[in-house]
Design an enzyme around this catalytic site. Structure first.
Site, PDB file in Angstrom:
ATOM      1  N   GLU A 275       0.886  -1.173   0.000  1.00  0.00           N
ATOM      2  CA  GLU A 275       0.000   0.000   0.000  1.00  0.00           C
ATOM      3  C   GLU A 275       0.912   1.208   0.000  1.00  0.00           C
ATOM      4  O   GLU A 275       1.620   1.447   0.982  1.00  0.00           O
ATOM      5  CB  GLU A 275      -0.852   0.029   1.269  1.00  0.00           C
ATOM      6  CG  GLU A 275      -1.740  -1.181   1.480  1.00  0.00           C
ATOM      7  CD  GLU A 275      -2.831  -1.285   0.461  1.00  0.00           C
ATOM      8  OE1 GLU A 275      -3.225  -0.250  -0.088  1.00  0.00           O
ATOM      9  OE2 GLU A 275      -3.266  -2.410   0.178  1.00  0.00           O
ATOM     10  N   CYS A 314      -3.009   8.468   3.720  1.00  0.00           N
ATOM     11  CA  CYS A 314      -2.752   7.932   2.384  1.00  0.00           C
ATOM     12  C   CYS A 314      -3.948   8.155   1.463  1.00  0.00           C
ATOM     13  O   CYS A 314      -3.812   8.199   0.257  1.00  0.00           O
ATOM     14  CB  CYS A 314      -2.451   6.450   2.494  1.00  0.00           C
ATOM     15  SG  CYS A 314      -3.733   5.560   3.381  1.00  0.00           S
TER      16      CYS A 314
HETATM   17  P1  NAP Z   1       8.345   4.989   4.517  1.00  0.00           P
HETATM   18  O1  NAP Z   1       9.445   5.888   4.839  1.00  0.00           O
HETATM   19  O2  NAP Z   1       8.326   4.338   3.208  1.00  0.00           O
HETATM   20  O3  NAP Z   1       8.292   3.932   5.672  1.00  0.00           O
HETATM   21  C1  NAP Z   1       7.304   2.956   5.719  1.00  0.00           C
HETATM   22  C2  NAP Z   1       7.742   1.817   6.606  1.00  0.00           C
HETATM   23  O4  NAP Z   1       8.834   1.152   5.996  1.00  0.00           O
HETATM   24  C3  NAP Z   1       8.238   2.255   7.975  1.00  0.00           C
HETATM   25  O5  NAP Z   1       7.826   1.314   8.936  1.00  0.00           O
HETATM   26  C4  NAP Z   1       9.735   2.201   7.810  1.00  0.00           C
HETATM   27  O6  NAP Z   1      10.419   2.010   9.017  1.00  0.00           O
HETATM   28  C5  NAP Z   1       9.871   0.987   6.933  1.00  0.00           C
HETATM   29  N1  NAP Z   1      11.145   0.869   6.282  1.00  0.00           N
HETATM   30  C6  NAP Z   1      11.875   1.831   5.688  1.00  0.00           C
HETATM   31  N2  NAP Z   1      13.014   1.303   5.197  1.00  0.00           N
HETATM   32  C7  NAP Z   1      12.981  -0.021   5.501  1.00  0.00           C
HETATM   33  C8  NAP Z   1      13.876  -1.097   5.290  1.00  0.00           C
HETATM   34  N3  NAP Z   1      15.011  -0.923   4.647  1.00  0.00           N
HETATM   35  N4  NAP Z   1      13.532  -2.311   5.757  1.00  0.00           N
HETATM   36  C9  NAP Z   1      12.380  -2.514   6.406  1.00  0.00           C
HETATM   37  N5  NAP Z   1      11.506  -1.525   6.650  1.00  0.00           N
HETATM   38  C10 NAP Z   1      11.806  -0.286   6.195  1.00  0.00           C
HETATM   39  O7  NAP Z   1       6.946   5.731   4.640  1.00  0.00           O
HETATM   40  P2  NAP Z   1       6.445   6.636   5.838  1.00  0.00           P
HETATM   41  O8  NAP Z   1       7.205   7.910   5.741  1.00  0.00           O
HETATM   42  O9  NAP Z   1       6.412   5.928   7.129  1.00  0.00           O
HETATM   43  O10 NAP Z   1       4.936   6.840   5.424  1.00  0.00           O
HETATM   44  C11 NAP Z   1       4.523   7.856   4.562  1.00  0.00           C
HETATM   45  C12 NAP Z   1       4.143   7.304   3.230  1.00  0.00           C
HETATM   46  O11 NAP Z   1       3.309   6.189   3.370  1.00  0.00           O
HETATM   47  C13 NAP Z   1       3.374   8.298   2.414  1.00  0.00           C
HETATM   48  O12 NAP Z   1       3.976   8.381   1.170  1.00  0.00           O
HETATM   49  C14 NAP Z   1       1.990   7.709   2.295  1.00  0.00           C
HETATM   50  O13 NAP Z   1       1.336   7.953   1.090  1.00  0.00           O
HETATM   51  C15 NAP Z   1       2.220   6.262   2.474  1.00  0.00           C
HETATM   52  N6  NAP Z   1       1.061   5.649   3.088  1.00  0.00           N
HETATM   53  C16 NAP Z   1       0.319   4.791   2.375  1.00  0.00           C
HETATM   54  C17 NAP Z   1      -0.778   4.192   2.971  1.00  0.00           C
HETATM   55  C18 NAP Z   1      -1.635   3.201   2.238  1.00  0.00           C
HETATM   56  O14 NAP Z   1      -2.451   2.549   2.857  1.00  0.00           O
HETATM   57  N7  NAP Z   1      -1.504   3.051   0.962  1.00  0.00           N
HETATM   58  C19 NAP Z   1      -1.105   4.469   4.291  1.00  0.00           C
HETATM   59  C20 NAP Z   1      -0.314   5.367   4.977  1.00  0.00           C
HETATM   60  C21 NAP Z   1       0.774   5.946   4.365  1.00  0.00           C
HETATM   61  P3  NAP Z   1      11.242   3.185   9.723  1.00  0.00           P
HETATM   62  O15 NAP Z   1      10.246   4.149  10.195  1.00  0.00           O
HETATM   63  O16 NAP Z   1      11.934   2.478  10.820  1.00  0.00           O
HETATM   64  O17 NAP Z   1      12.148   3.740   8.672  1.00  0.00           O
END
Ligand code: NAP
Length: 704
Positions: A275, A314
């Protein structure tokens, strides 16, 4: 290092009077503190440090192993109904402690209503799956999917699909914006499926996830190994997954793509549900001019979506499509409404929008806004000069609502490509509905789109025109608005996800979300073998007749395949006339000799409902007994006409049994589904259906 749990409130971080502490990870049934420096986590409003997160020293492989060896088998021993009741009990427990979660949630910058969506919305998914689990799944450890497939002429070799839980671990990687809902909406279908989970929230708001997770552990309601938690980096966790595992990821498209293409995921074909970001649209229909209810509803919704959770959803509206004829009016109405949005500390009376979740986000959103600004004009908002009530603008993660305008949205790519994950929205004019549809698709796949129109032709055109690019579409008009659940709310009953850029995944959606964590297997064999395996009567399977009428048997005494073959009854013209008189159904095919002769039946036929009633008369055992009530009828087909002079006979077979949970003041009971076939004197099936009866249970334990 293992720490004991002292008092509840002393563990909460970010609440008034609390000291910063290191968050704990829940690993192999114990709370474990990671080593090293850790990552500092800050209060979104005050900017003060409230916690640290670290997973240094954690053996991630052993977590996967523990889930596989301990959690999986324990969950798989439970039936769907037992798992559903477990979810319900946990949800009730969490509700009883929700005030603690609201207190912690304030540190994420959430207003009370933002927290409600996250906390109670999250707990709501547990309740929703608890109820679906008991209504739509059998009281078994596996699920039978779809009807029997006939694979042979003689009917001795048939096929059926069953779904069984995956035997690995589910890894849930969540975004920072919904620390509670994000965890619970993934856990509910996973645990209902019978699969253990390792939860990895985004580090920045993991303190709130930890608080709710801790409460779930303290409830003592989950079996050992069902859930584990990582607050911080997940290290080499994904390296330990095999083909029986599943990853559900929510976050940015960039991270998602990187993880999805990692070696172990690709090599082991690990299921990966993604997602990701999405540039959702909301469209005002051509008909919804100034003064219509739809115009006002649209303006309200756009502003609500911009400011709820400071636009960090999101599903928030990022692209607002407006007929060019009403552009000026829409702009004016949006500006007027945005002007009433007070930004500041949500704890202060009158504040409508809090900060972003952390300072890092401010820089991120600014970067995206810079890109958008190159091709748009600012309609409302000033990044460098905005008021913040009750907090220090520089210390907290504040960002003002920003409304942009793309004059030529077909010429500009950024508004369709760049997601500013904050209170930012771009207005786009359109000339014809088909142009608006093209603009909607320019998002290259989104989670949700919404349309405000009172013209159902426009609704149909837009829905069919944009559906291939969206996971959910909401149409609002004056009739539905009052009860509408809103553009931005994913619901447990409906699919959450979207194609293309939105990640290509699908979460929730009722039963569908559970089946993501199960293996669907086609099973072939004789009808009797399949009946034995699935605990469901399969047409053609051996039936057992008994001298005792099945209506005289208690729920426990009935077995799938138990059958009754009734006496025969010859249908007469008097039956038809009498039935017409009683029911008032004088349809020509039953009553008019001449018209019936010209009809597809070629002569008068008995009412289908008479055949049903006559069959009931043949199989019912009238005296009081264990059968409590007729509960319903499903899949009825009148296969062949019944003419006066035909002789019918019914066969009643126990098709499926579902024990119902014991309720106070209710007779212990279960649902028995009966396969009914009514045949004529030539042994041809004339009617086939399933009836449902409530049958008394002899005894039952407390839970089931
Ligand atoms: P993100 O930076 O991509 O992080 C998402 C998750 O991935 C976090 O738990 C992060 O952990 C983890 N992660 C990052 N690098 C990783 C790695 N190398 N190995 C394992 N896990 C890793 O996104 P975010 O900033 O938290 O969220 C914002 C984004 O999410 C926005 O772009 C939004 O559109 C999207 N979003 C989508 C939905 C949906 O349902 N489609 C819902 C909410 C948000 P860490 O925090 O420890 O880095």
């Amino acid at each position: 290092m293992t720490t004991s749990i002292a008092g509840r409130s002393s563990r909460l971080v970010g609440v008034p009077g609390s000291e910063p502490r290191r968050l704990e990870n829940y690993v192999r049934g114990e709370w474990v503190t990671g080593g090293g420096h850790g990552t500092d986590l800050f209060h979104a409003v005050t900017g003060a440090k409230i916690a640290e997160a670290s997973t240094e020293g954690i053996d991630f492989g052993s977590m996967v192993d523990y889930a596989r060896r301990v959690g999986g088998p324990a969950l798989r021993r439970m039936t769907f109904h037992e798992r559903a009741l477990m979810l319900k009990a946990v949800a009730q427990y969490l509700m009883s402690r929700k005030d603690e979660f609201y207190a912690v949630s304030a540190a994420t910058g959430a207003t009370k209503s933002d927290s409600w969506v996250d906390i109670e919305g999250g707990i709501g998914t547990f309740f929703a799956y608890a109820s679906r689990g008991r209504r739509e799944f059998p009281n078994e450890t596996f699920y039978v999917d779809g009807p029997t497939e006939m694979l042979s002429k003689g009917g001795t070799f048939v096929g059926r699909h069953i779904c069984v839980p995956l035997e690995g671990a589910a890894v849930h990687i969540n975004a920072f914006n919904f620390p509670v809902w994000g965890m619970l909406e993934k856990l509910a279908p996973t645990l209902l499926a019978g699969v253990p989970a390792i939860v990895k929230p985004a580090t920045v708001t993991s303190y709130l996830t930890e608080a709710v997770f801790r409460a779930m552990i303290e409830s003592g309601l989950f079996p050992a190994g069902a859930i584990q938690l990582i607050c911080g980096s997940s290290g080499d966790l994904l390296e330990h997954l095999d083909g029986q595992s599943a990853v559900a990821f929510t976050g940015s498209a960039a991270t998602g793509k990187m993880l999805k293409s990692s070696r172990s995921i690709v090599e082991n074909n690990v299921r990966f549900n993604m997602e990701a970001d999405s540039l959702n649209y909301s469209m005002l229909g051509q008909d919804a001019v100034l003064g219509t209810p739809e115009f006002d509803l649209f303006v309200k919704e756009v502003v609500r979506e911009m400011t709820t959770k400071a636009g960090q959803k999101c599903t928030a509206i990022r692209r607002t499509l407006v007929p060019e004829g009403v552009l000026e009016e829409v702009m004016r109405a949006l500006v007027k409404r945005l002007d009433t949005t007070t930004v500041g500390d949500p704890a202060v009376e009158g504040v409508r929008m809090g900060p972003l979740a952390a300072q890092g986000q401010v820089a991120e959103v600014r970067k995206s806004v810079d890109a958008l600004r190159r091709v748009t004009d600012v309609v409302y908002g000033n990044l460098d000069d905005f008021a913040v009530v009750g907090a220090d603008r520089e210390r907290g993660a504040f960002f003002p609502p920003l409304l942009l305008y793309a004059k030529d949205p077909f010429a500009a790519n950024e508004p369709h490509d760049v997601e500013a994950f904050g209170p930012v929205n771009t207005l786009m004019p359109y000339r014809r509905t088909e142009d608006a549809i093209e603009l909607a698709k320019r998002g290259k796949g989104s989670l949700v789109g919404s349309l405000f129109t009172n013209d159902d032709d426009i609704a149909r055109e837009v829905v069919l025109g944009t559906a291939a690019y969206h996971g959910r579409l909401m149409v609002v008009n004056r009739e539905s608005a009052k009860e509408s659940t809103g553009h931005g709310s994913p619901l447990p009953h409906l699919v959450h996800g979207g194609p293309g850029r939105a990640g290509g995944g699908e979460e929730m959606g009722g039963v569908r979300g559970v089946l993501h964590y199960m293996q669907r297997t086609a099973v072939q064999g004789s009808p009797t073998t399949l009946m034995h395996i699935t605990h469901e009567y399969t047409p053609g399977a051996a039936r057992r007749e008994d001298r005792v009428h099945p209506f005289r048997k208690y729920f426990e005494e009935l077995e799938v395949g138990d059958a009754l073959i009734t006496p025969r009854r010859t249908v007469t013209e008097a039956d038809i006339v009498n039935f017409a008189g009683i029911s008032g159904d004088f349809f020509y095919a039953h009553m008019d000799d001449i018209a019936a002769r010209d009809s597809i039946f070629e002569r008068r036929v008995a009412h289908g409902y008479f055949v049903l009633s006559a069959a009931a008369g043949l199989f019912v055992d009238p005296a009081p007994g264990p059968v409590l009530a007729n509960y319903g009828l499903e899949t009825l087909r009148f296969v062949k006409p019944v003419y006066p002079g035909d002789t019918i006979q019914a066969t009643l077979t126990v098709k499926q049994k579902t024990a119902k949970e014991k309720r106070d003041g209710q007779v212990p009971q279960g649902v028995v589904a009966w396969d009914v076939e009514v045949r004529n004197q030539s042994a041809e099936v004339v009617a086939a259906y399933t009836i449902l009866t409530l049958v008394r249970r002899k005894d039952c334990d407390e839970r089931t």
